[in-house]
Design an enzyme around this catalytic site. Structure first.
Site, PDB file in Angstrom:
ATOM      1  CB  ILE A 135      -0.923   0.017   1.237  1.00 43.44           C
ATOM      2  CG1 ILE A 135      -1.735  -1.269   1.314  1.00 43.44           C
ATOM      3  CG2 ILE A 135      -1.833   1.248   1.203  1.00 43.44           C
ATOM      4  CD1 ILE A 135      -2.393  -1.504   2.661  1.00 43.44           C
ATOM      5  CG  HIS A 136       3.655   3.950  -2.747  1.00 45.47           C
ATOM      6  ND1 HIS A 136       3.465   5.291  -3.012  1.00 45.47           N
ATOM      7  CD2 HIS A 136       4.991   3.771  -2.649  1.00 45.47           C
ATOM      8  CE1 HIS A 136       4.646   5.891  -3.090  1.00 45.47           C
ATOM      9  NE2 HIS A 136       5.586   4.976  -2.869  1.00 45.47           N
ATOM     10  CB  VAL A 137      -0.056   6.632   1.560  1.00 45.32           C
ATOM     11  CG1 VAL A 137      -1.001   7.821   1.721  1.00 45.32           C
ATOM     12  CG2 VAL A 137      -0.551   5.436   2.365  1.00 45.32           C
ATOM     13  N   GLY A 138      -0.109   7.850  -1.741  1.00 43.50           N
ATOM     14  CA  GLY A 138       0.273   8.999  -2.553  1.00 43.50           C
ATOM     15  C   GLY A 138       1.437   8.714  -3.486  1.00 43.50           C
TER      16      GLY A 138
ATOM     17  N   PRO B 298      -1.830   3.489  -4.723  1.00 39.67           N
ATOM     18  CG  PRO B 298      -0.156   3.564  -6.332  1.00 39.67           C
ATOM     19  CD  PRO B 298      -0.647   4.267  -5.090  1.00 39.67           C
TER      20      PRO B 298
END
Length: 166
Positions: free
Chosen positions: A84-87, A132
């Site tokens: 989980i890639h924040v931003g 994403p």
């Protein structure tokens, strides 16, 4: 073990992946970053978040938590590895605006808090808030079904359904 000796195929394990954030679930190909849109890291979906609370999308354990708190890797009970890639370009924020709620090795269940993020600060300092959600070991998948929606609820809305080879 005996099944393999006699040539019978083991049945794949089914796994549901739930939304880690509230927001709109969109195709990975629409992410304005080729690393994600061209699936260089793996397949998945992206979420345009409406708030900054990130929760676990699966039952499993935290296998990677970036020191900048902008991304977390989780291995599900069936062996899926999720990122989980924040931003976008949030690594450059150096952790500013991010608060981690887990550490590597922690066991998590669907809906457990992972990260809190100040989305306004991300909008100001990074390229995008789009997040994403990637299956980084897609080689273990027999198939994946993606579910797109305008209003996913974190920890509740199913965003992907997979069959993992055993």
């Amino acid at each position: 073990m005996l099944k393999k000796l006699f040539g019978k195929k083991e049945t794949p394990t089914e796994e549901k992946i739930f939304a880690p954030l509230n927001g709109k679930v969109v195709e990975l190909e629409t992410v304005p970053d080729p690393t994600f849109s061209q699936k260089m890291m793996g397949d998945g979906v992206a979420i345009e978040p409406t708030d900054g609370e990130v929760v676990s999308p699966v039952n499993g354990k935290v296998i990677q938590f970036f020191h900048t708190k902008h991304a977390v890797g989780i291995q599900s009970e069936s062996g899926l590895e999720l990122l989980i890639h924040v931003g976008l370009e949030t690594v450059g924020m150096g952790g500013e605006g991010f608060e981690g709620h887990v550490k590597e090795g922690d066991k998590v269940k669907v809906g457990d808090p992972l990260i809190s993020v100040d989305l306004d600060l991300v909008k100001e300092k990074a390229a995008s808030t789009i997040t994403p959600v990637i299956i980084t070991n897609a080689d273990v998948l027999e198939n994946v079904e993606k579910k797109y929606t305008d209003g996913a609820s974190r920890g509740e809305a199913e965003i992907m359904y997979t069959k993992v080879k055993k």
